[in-house]
Design an enzyme around this catalytic site. Structure first.
Site, PDB file in Angstrom:
ATOM      1  N   HIS A  85     -18.314  24.123 -21.164  1.00  0.00           N
ATOM      2  CA  HIS A  85     -17.636  24.853 -21.731  1.00  0.00           C
ATOM      3  C   HIS A  85     -18.607  26.201 -22.202  1.00  0.00           C
ATOM      4  CE1 HIS A  85     -14.211  22.313 -22.119  1.00  0.00           C
ATOM      5  NE2 HIS A  85     -14.871  21.502 -22.225  1.00  0.00           N
ATOM      6  N   THR A  90      -9.577  18.515 -24.563  1.00  0.00           N
ATOM      7  CA  THR A  90      -9.513  19.516 -24.999  1.00  0.00           C
ATOM      8  C   THR A  90      -8.784  20.529 -24.070  1.00  0.00           C
ATOM      9  OG1 THR A  90     -11.610  20.372 -24.359  1.00  0.00           O
ATOM     10  CG2 THR A  90     -11.622  19.334 -26.314  1.00  0.00           C
ATOM     11  N   THR A  91      -8.484  19.939 -23.148  1.00  0.00           N
ATOM     12  CA  THR A  91      -7.494  20.725 -22.240  1.00  0.00           C
ATOM     13  C   THR A  91      -6.099  20.159 -22.003  1.00  0.00           C
ATOM     14  OG1 THR A  91      -8.267  19.563 -20.244  1.00  0.00           O
ATOM     15  CG2 THR A  91      -9.588  21.496 -20.811  1.00  0.00           C
ATOM     16  N   HIS A 124     -19.807  18.546 -21.445  1.00  0.00           N
ATOM     17  CA  HIS A 124     -19.088  17.042 -21.623  1.00  0.00           C
ATOM     18  C   HIS A 124     -19.523  16.127 -20.590  1.00  0.00           C
ATOM     19  CE1 HIS A 124     -16.286  19.323 -24.465  1.00  0.00           C
ATOM     20  NE2 HIS A 124     -17.410  18.737 -25.116  1.00  0.00           N
TER      21      HIS A 124
HETATM   22  N1  LIG Z   1     -13.057  18.832 -22.769  1.00  0.00           N
HETATM   23  S1  LIG Z   1     -12.510  17.762 -21.970  1.00  0.00           S
HETATM   24  O1  LIG Z   1     -13.590  16.691 -21.729  1.00  0.00           O
HETATM   25  O2  LIG Z   1     -11.209  16.848 -22.754  1.00  0.00           O
HETATM   26  C1  LIG Z   1     -11.983  18.074 -20.399  1.00  0.00           C
HETATM   27  C2  LIG Z   1     -12.017  19.213 -19.828  1.00  0.00           C
HETATM   28  F1  LIG Z   1     -12.231  20.284 -20.721  1.00  0.00           F
HETATM   29  C3  LIG Z   1     -11.696  19.521 -18.565  1.00  0.00           C
HETATM   30  F2  LIG Z   1     -11.588  20.852 -18.134  1.00  0.00           F
HETATM   31  C4  LIG Z   1     -11.354  18.606 -17.567  1.00  0.00           C
HETATM   32  S2  LIG Z   1     -10.793  18.764 -16.076  1.00  0.00           S
HETATM   33  O3  LIG Z   1     -10.512  17.799 -15.357  1.00  0.00           O
HETATM   34  O4  LIG Z   1     -12.050  19.629 -15.508  1.00  0.00           O
HETATM   35  C5  LIG Z   1      -9.424  20.137 -16.048  1.00  0.00           C
HETATM   36  C6  LIG Z   1      -8.252  19.562 -16.931  1.00  0.00           C
HETATM   37  O5  LIG Z   1      -8.149  18.255 -16.688  1.00  0.00           O
HETATM   38  C7  LIG Z   1     -11.169  17.158 -18.199  1.00  0.00           C
HETATM   39  N2  LIG Z   1     -10.546  16.305 -17.519  1.00  0.00           N
HETATM   40  C8  LIG Z   1     -10.400  15.243 -17.450  1.00  0.00           C
HETATM   41  C9  LIG Z   1      -8.836  15.080 -18.288  1.00  0.00           C
HETATM   42  C10 LIG Z   1      -7.815  14.328 -17.266  1.00  0.00           C
HETATM   43  C11 LIG Z   1      -8.716  14.047 -16.119  1.00  0.00           C
HETATM   44  C12 LIG Z   1      -8.203  13.066 -15.026  1.00  0.00           C
HETATM   45  C13 LIG Z   1      -9.365  12.757 -14.293  1.00  0.00           C
HETATM   46  C14 LIG Z   1     -10.677  13.189 -14.537  1.00  0.00           C
HETATM   47  C15 LIG Z   1     -10.938  13.869 -15.503  1.00  0.00           C
HETATM   48  C16 LIG Z   1     -10.086  14.133 -16.350  1.00  0.00           C
HETATM   49  C17 LIG Z   1     -11.466  17.016 -19.479  1.00  0.00           C
HETATM   50  F3  LIG Z   1     -11.595  15.647 -19.836  1.00  0.00           F
HETATM   51 ZN   LIG Z   2     -14.859  19.476 -21.938  1.00  0.00          ZN
END
Ligand SMILES: NS(=O)(=O)c1c(F)c(F)c(S(=O)(=O)CCO)c(N[C@H]2CCc3ccccc32)c1F
Ligand SMILES: [Zn+2]
Length: 263
Positions: free
Chosen positions: A93, A198-199, A117
């Site tokens: 981010h 956070t998304t 992250h």
């Molecule tokens: N800041 S954060 O750590 O909360 C966070 C993110 F900020 C983010 F952008 C993503 S993502 O997968 O790139 C896009 C939205 O899911 C994820 N991805 C996670 C959320 C859902 C999911 C499913 C499979 C693999 C990764 C994730 C995430 F956990």
């Molecule tokens: Zn993140």
């Protein structure tokens, strides 16, 4: 695909309309300030197993339109959490070239330049991240605060590929390296609290570990992060820069953040 954004009509204020958990409890990120911090002597340094991935292996780096994320090897996991958590992906981010204050978590109201992250899922209880991501004990995310300093050769192992993932859905292979190099030296000093993605879908399923000590990357590396990528596809007539992809800090009342260090 997922119709949400960090700006405009689909921005974070609108997220709860399509993703109800985003308007719910235990939301992240938050601000760490002294009257919600409590020292906890049981917080042990995390142990990283399999983080030193050989360069014969490859990580897939992808621009997903919201962030740049790198899939990690399922042989990477952490111990010393309530369960064993297996690595899934890492992503970043950041802010923009005029305002390098794009971290999600803040300390005493202060943003850092950016935030890395590393997303893990509870592999003791769930078969994969999709099964884990909406369970209260499903995910563990490590957060590393980034600030400006000397050139960082470890981060460069990812950053040098940004020119190949400029647009949404572009991907590139990154040779394996020791992901432990991306973390600060002091793994024993961190903030710990229960929060959320956070998304969207903002599931309150994340055990957060935010390391106390920031990691330094150079001004040029930060500028590359802030200017390299677009949220839109390569043929989109209205390109949208991928900037300011951080959520604002959330209300954190009646809750404590546990710290492994005495300030
Ligand atoms: N800041 S954060 O750590 O909360 C966070 C993110 F900020 C983010 F952008 C993503 S993502 O997968 O790139 C896009 C939205 O899911 C994820 N991805 C996670 C959320 C859902 C999911 C499913 C499979 C693999 C990764 C994730 C995430 F956990
Ligand atoms: Zn993140």
């Amino acid at each position: 695909g997922s119709k949400w954004s960090y700006i405009g009509p689909d921005g974070e204020k609108a997220w709860p309309k399509k993703y109800p958990f985003c308007g719910g409890v235990f939301q992240s990120p938050i601000d760490f300030h002294k009257d919600i911090l409590q020292y906890d002597s049981n917080l042990l340094p995390l142990e990283f197993i399999g983080y030193n991935v050989p360069s014969t292996d490859q990580f897939t780096l992808i621009n997903n339109g919201h962030s740049v994320k790198m899939y990690l090897s399922p042989t990477m996991y952490i111990r010393n959490l309530p369960f064993e958590y297996t690595a899934s992906q890492l992503h970043l981010h950041w802010g923009n070239r005029n305002k390098s204050e794009g971290s999600e978590h803040t300390v005493s109201g202060k943003h850092f330049a950016a935030e890395l992250h590393i997303v893990h899922y509870n592999s003791e209880k769930y078969p994969d991240i999709t099964a884990a991501m909406d369970k209260s004990d499903g995910l563990a995310v490590l957060a590393i605060l980034l600030e400006i300093g000397p050139f960082n050769p470890s981060y460069e192992k990812i950053f040098r590929h940004f020119r190949n993932v400029k647009y949404k859905d572009q991907m590139v292979q990154v040779p394996g390296f020791n992901v432990r190099e991306l973390l600060p030296d002091r793994l024993d000093e961190y903030y710990r609290y229960e929060g959320s993605l956070t998304t969207p879908p903002c599931y309150p399923s994340v055990l957060w570990t935010v390391f106390r000590h920031p990691v330094k990357i150079s001004q040029e590396q930060l500028l590359a992060l802030e200017t390299a990528m677009y949220c839109t596809e390569s043929d989109d007539p209205e390109p949208l820069e991928m900037v300011d992809n951080f959520r604002n800090v959330q209300e954190f009342h009646e809750r404590l953040v546990f710290i492994s260090f005495r300030e």
